[in-house]
Design a protein around this motif. Sequence first.
Motif, PDB file in Angstrom:
ATOM      1  N   ILE A   1     -37.826  28.474  96.664  1.00 52.82           N
ATOM      2  CA  ILE A   1     -39.043  29.296  96.732  1.00 52.82           C
ATOM      3  C   ILE A   1     -39.397  29.599  98.185  1.00 52.82           C
ATOM      4  CG2 ILE A   1     -41.526  29.313  96.294  1.00 52.82           C
ATOM      5  CD1 ILE A   1     -40.970  27.528  93.834  1.00 52.82           C
ATOM      6  N   VAL A   2     -39.396  28.576  99.025  1.00 49.38           N
ATOM      7  CA  VAL A   2     -39.846  28.742 100.407  1.00 49.38           C
ATOM      8  C   VAL A   2     -38.840  29.564 101.214  1.00 49.38           C
ATOM      9  CG1 VAL A   2     -40.384  27.531 102.547  1.00 49.38           C
ATOM     10  CG2 VAL A   2     -41.196  26.629 100.358  1.00 49.38           C
ATOM     11  N   GLU A   3     -37.556  29.234 101.078  1.00 44.56           N
ATOM     12  CA  GLU A   3     -36.559  29.877 101.951  1.00 44.56           C
ATOM     13  C   GLU A   3     -36.275  31.313 101.552  1.00 44.56           C
ATOM     14  OE1 GLU A   3     -33.360  27.115 101.927  1.00 44.56           O
ATOM     15  OE2 GLU A   3     -34.402  25.712 103.254  1.00 44.56           O
ATOM     16  N   GLN A   4     -36.408  31.654 100.251  1.00 44.56           N
ATOM     17  CA  GLN A   4     -36.223  33.064  99.880  1.00 44.56           C
ATOM     18  C   GLN A   4     -37.392  33.895 100.387  1.00 44.56           C
ATOM     19  OE1 GLN A   4     -35.395  33.477  95.666  1.00 44.56           O
ATOM     20  NE2 GLN A   4     -33.195  33.480  96.049  1.00 44.56           N
ATOM     21  N   GLY A   5     -38.550  33.268 100.563  1.00 46.19           N
ATOM     22  CA  GLY A   5     -39.693  34.009 101.072  1.00 46.19           C
ATOM     23  C   GLY A   5     -39.695  34.110 102.577  1.00 46.19           C
ATOM     24  N   GLU A   6     -39.362  32.995 103.243  1.00 43.32           N
ATOM     25  CA  GLU A   6     -39.565  32.935 104.683  1.00 43.32           C
ATOM     26  C   GLU A   6     -38.283  32.836 105.499  1.00 43.32           C
ATOM     27  OE1 GLU A   6     -42.178  29.665 105.411  1.00 43.32           O
ATOM     28  OE2 GLU A   6     -43.874  30.576 104.369  1.00 43.32           O
ATOM     29  N   GLY A   7     -37.158  32.425 104.901  1.00 41.68           N
ATOM     30  CA  GLY A   7     -35.962  32.112 105.667  1.00 41.68           C
ATOM     31  C   GLY A   7     -36.104  30.718 106.269  1.00 41.68           C
ATOM     32  N   THR A   8     -35.266  30.402 107.245  1.00 40.94           N
ATOM     33  CA  THR A   8     -35.365  29.126 107.922  1.00 40.94           C
ATOM     34  C   THR A   8     -35.781  29.360 109.370  1.00 40.94           C
ATOM     35  OG1 THR A   8     -33.096  29.065 108.748  1.00 40.94           O
ATOM     36  CG2 THR A   8     -33.445  28.347 106.475  1.00 40.94           C
ATOM     37  N   THR A   9     -35.968  28.287 110.108  1.00 39.93           N
ATOM     38  CA  THR A   9     -36.395  28.434 111.503  1.00 39.93           C
ATOM     39  C   THR A   9     -35.277  28.920 112.410  1.00 39.93           C
ATOM     40  OG1 THR A   9     -35.883  26.104 111.905  1.00 39.93           O
ATOM     41  CG2 THR A   9     -38.160  26.650 111.293  1.00 39.93           C
ATOM     42  N   VAL A  10     -34.042  28.943 111.918  1.00 42.44           N
ATOM     43  CA  VAL A  10     -32.910  29.379 112.761  1.00 42.44           C
ATOM     44  C   VAL A  10     -32.189  30.595 112.211  1.00 42.44           C
ATOM     45  CG1 VAL A  10     -32.544  27.074 113.724  1.00 42.44           C
ATOM     46  CG2 VAL A  10     -31.339  27.748 111.639  1.00 42.44           C
ATOM     47  N   SER A  11     -32.552  31.051 111.020  1.00 45.25           N
ATOM     48  CA  SER A  11     -31.828  32.172 110.428  1.00 45.25           C
ATOM     49  C   SER A  11     -32.735  32.963 109.498  1.00 45.25           C
ATOM     50  CB  SER A  11     -30.617  31.658 109.647  1.00 45.25           C
ATOM     51  OG  SER A  11     -30.015  32.704 108.920  1.00 45.25           O
ATOM     52  N   PRO A  12     -32.551  34.297 109.459  1.00 46.14           N
ATOM     53  CA  PRO A  12     -33.306  35.109 108.489  1.00 46.14           C
ATOM     54  C   PRO A  12     -32.710  35.056 107.098  1.00 46.14           C
ATOM     55  CG  PRO A  12     -31.856  36.515 109.751  1.00 46.14           C
ATOM     56  CD  PRO A  12     -31.683  35.123 110.310  1.00 46.14           C
ATOM     57  N   LEU A  13     -31.551  34.406 106.946  1.00 39.95           N
ATOM     58  CA  LEU A  13     -30.879  34.354 105.651  1.00 39.95           C
ATOM     59  C   LEU A  13     -31.534  33.334 104.741  1.00 39.95           C
ATOM     60  CD1 LEU A  13     -27.144  34.470 106.791  1.00 39.95           C
ATOM     61  CD2 LEU A  13     -28.372  36.265 105.545  1.00 39.95           C
ATOM     62  N   ALA A  14     -31.721  33.714 103.482  1.00 41.28           N
ATOM     63  CA  ALA A  14     -32.158  32.747 102.487  1.00 41.28           C
ATOM     64  C   ALA A  14     -30.977  31.848 102.154  1.00 41.28           C
ATOM     65  CB  ALA A  14     -32.652  33.464 101.237  1.00 41.28           C
ATOM     66  N   VAL A  15     -31.220  30.557 102.042  1.00 42.01           N
ATOM     67  CA  VAL A  15     -30.128  29.619 101.756  1.00 42.01           C
ATOM     68  C   VAL A  15     -29.524  29.903 100.386  1.00 42.01           C
ATOM     69  CG1 VAL A  15     -29.550  27.198 101.387  1.00 42.01           C
ATOM     70  CG2 VAL A  15     -31.073  27.850 103.261  1.00 42.01           C
ATOM     71  N   VAL A  16     -30.385  30.230  99.433  1.00 42.34           N
ATOM     72  CA  VAL A  16     -29.918  30.546  98.087  1.00 42.34           C
ATOM     73  C   VAL A  16     -29.868  32.058  97.926  1.00 42.34           C
ATOM     74  CG1 VAL A  16     -30.417  30.340  95.627  1.00 42.34           C
ATOM     75  CG2 VAL A  16     -30.882  28.420  97.163  1.00 42.34           C
ATOM     76  N   GLY A  17     -28.753  32.552  97.399  1.00 45.81           N
ATOM     77  CA  GLY A  17     -28.655  33.978  97.121  1.00 45.81           C
ATOM     78  C   GLY A  17     -27.944  34.753  98.213  1.00 45.81           C
ATOM     79  N   GLY A  18     -28.006  34.276  99.466  1.00 45.76           N
ATOM     80  CA  GLY A  18     -27.242  34.908 100.531  1.00 45.76           C
ATOM     81  C   GLY A  18     -27.889  36.109 101.177  1.00 45.76           C
ATOM     82  N   GLY A  19     -28.974  36.639 100.618  1.00 46.23           N
ATOM     83  CA  GLY A  19     -29.632  37.785 101.223  1.00 46.23           C
ATOM     84  C   GLY A  19     -30.650  37.351 102.258  1.00 46.23           C
ATOM     85  N   TYR A  20     -31.296  38.328 102.874  1.00 45.00           N
ATOM     86  CA  TYR A  20     -32.332  38.017 103.844  1.00 45.00           C
ATOM     87  C   TYR A  20     -33.616  37.591 103.128  1.00 45.00           C
ATOM     88  CZ  TYR A  20     -29.327  40.307 107.273  1.00 45.00           C
ATOM     89  OH  TYR A  20     -28.275  40.634 108.086  1.00 45.00           O
ATOM     90  N   ALA A  21     -34.394  36.747 103.809  1.00 44.92           N
ATOM     91  CA  ALA A  21     -35.691  36.347 103.277  1.00 44.92           C
ATOM     92  C   ALA A  21     -36.616  37.559 103.217  1.00 44.92           C
ATOM     93  CB  ALA A  21     -36.294  35.251 104.146  1.00 44.92           C
ATOM     94  N   HIS A  22     -37.654  37.454 102.374  1.00 40.66           N
ATOM     95  CA  HIS A  22     -38.521  38.607 102.100  1.00 40.66           C
ATOM     96  C   HIS A  22     -39.134  39.174 103.375  1.00 40.66           C
ATOM     97  CE1 HIS A  22     -39.188  36.934  97.755  1.00 40.66           C
ATOM     98  NE2 HIS A  22     -37.926  37.163  98.052  1.00 40.66           N
ATOM     99  N   TYR A  23     -39.563  38.291 104.258  1.00 34.79           N
ATOM    100  CA  TYR A  23     -40.207  38.734 105.502  1.00 34.79           C
ATOM    101  C   TYR A  23     -39.308  39.697 106.256  1.00 34.79           C
ATOM    102  CZ  TYR A  23     -41.919  38.446 110.318  1.00 34.79           C
ATOM    103  OH  TYR A  23     -42.362  38.753 111.582  1.00 34.79           O
ATOM    104  N   TYR A  24     -38.023  39.391 106.358  1.00 35.77           N
ATOM    105  CA  TYR A  24     -37.100  40.210 107.130  1.00 35.77           C
ATOM    106  C   TYR A  24     -36.711  41.480 106.377  1.00 35.77           C
ATOM    107  CZ  TYR A  24     -37.140  36.023 109.902  1.00 35.77           C
ATOM    108  OH  TYR A  24     -37.574  34.951 110.654  1.00 35.77           O
ATOM    109  N   ARG A  25     -36.744  41.427 105.037  1.00 38.99           N
ATOM    110  CA  ARG A  25     -36.464  42.656 104.282  1.00 38.99           C
ATOM    111  C   ARG A  25     -37.591  43.670 104.495  1.00 38.99           C
ATOM    112  NH1 ARG A  25     -34.242  40.503  98.452  1.00 38.99           N
ATOM    113  NH2 ARG A  25     -33.462  38.538  99.257  1.00 38.99           N
ATOM    114  N   PHE A  26     -38.831  43.180 104.498  1.00 38.72           N
ATOM    115  CA  PHE A  26     -39.931  44.109 104.761  1.00 38.72           C
ATOM    116  C   PHE A  26     -39.878  44.611 106.210  1.00 38.72           C
ATOM    117  CE2 PHE A  26     -42.417  42.010 101.150  1.00 38.72           C
ATOM    118  CZ  PHE A  26     -42.140  43.056 100.278  1.00 38.72           C
TER     119      PHE A  26
END
Length: 357
Positions: free
Chosen positions: A204-229
């Motif tokens: 839930i958290v990483e698909q929304g925000e990514g991580t502190t070192v990458s815009p990639l969501a850990v699950v799913g492989g796409g970018y986190a929502h913040y970076y898609r917007f």
Amino acid sequence: MIRLQRSMIAGLDRPDLATVQAKLQSAIQLEHSTIPLYLYALYSLDPQRNGEICGIIQEVVVEEMLHMILACNVLNAIGGTPGIDTPDFIPTYPGALPGGVESDLFVQLAPFSKTVPDGMSQLDCFIQIEEPEHPLAFKALAAVEEPVTIGQFYAKISQALADLAATDPNLFSATPRHQIGPDLMPEAVVVTDLASARQAIETIVEQGEGTTVSPLAVVGGGYAHYYRFQEIRHGRRLVPVPDAVEPEDRYSYAGAEVPFDPAGVYAVPTSPSAATYPAGSAASVANDTFNYTYTSLLKALHAMVNGAATPDQFNRALGIMMSLKSQARAMMSGLPDPGRLVGPSFEYLPVLPGTRG
């Protein structure tokens, strides 16, 4: 960055089962609360003119739905009962998000906008909702002590589950209890223990925000929502930069164009309600039908997360979602009344007016 009232994490430092269950119900409502906002903006766009932006928003909506289901899975795994089919499950628009600090962000159902003079566009609002505590490549907001972020809210729930599991070996149902798994929703996590509960929360958290070192969501492989917007804001896709060293240099908004055609936004009303449309008008009938379908979807999802997670029930919910989409598209493009564009008000309506026995 959304800041939540501290009451959202009250009791999680010394948790009991009822408190954690209540906080997970709050999480379910919070995850759902952004979906009508995103859908309203999505359906206000002419897909022929703004197809790239439609695609980005639709991907985010699908993952927000996954996040709501994951929170339901965790709640079910510890013996709770998700509540979706109630009038107060739907937030009031315009208003704050559930648990949000009202002065921080006021959300409303509004057509998509990329920029507006002297105000916040819907895209700015979406970016603020999804902004992580420490976004990459952008200046972080000033630290605030009193409220908490969504990420901190989920971190507290995760720790509270660990605290409870340490004293109660039977906290989690060892056999899947009312779980929705990847057979129905890809990337769904079946929760049967602390490890799988934490996996669901991290998704839930990483698909929304990514991580502190990458815009990639850990699950799913796409970018986190913040970076898609942010791709919509910059008008370009985010792409990796080979051989870059620093985290904020490893990606750049230099990929394919994400064009925005302002003429491809339907002039639907902002913050509509059922009272917006004259009784008996084509607009009122269309809005009532939409709200009835939306309520039917909540009922179908409520059944799914409370023991009816079958392929048939999933297909029923999927069919209602498709109907909802076609109704919204028709309303917002002027099919009920070409002289007046109609925006769905996302209100609870279990019975269509005129059909009561």
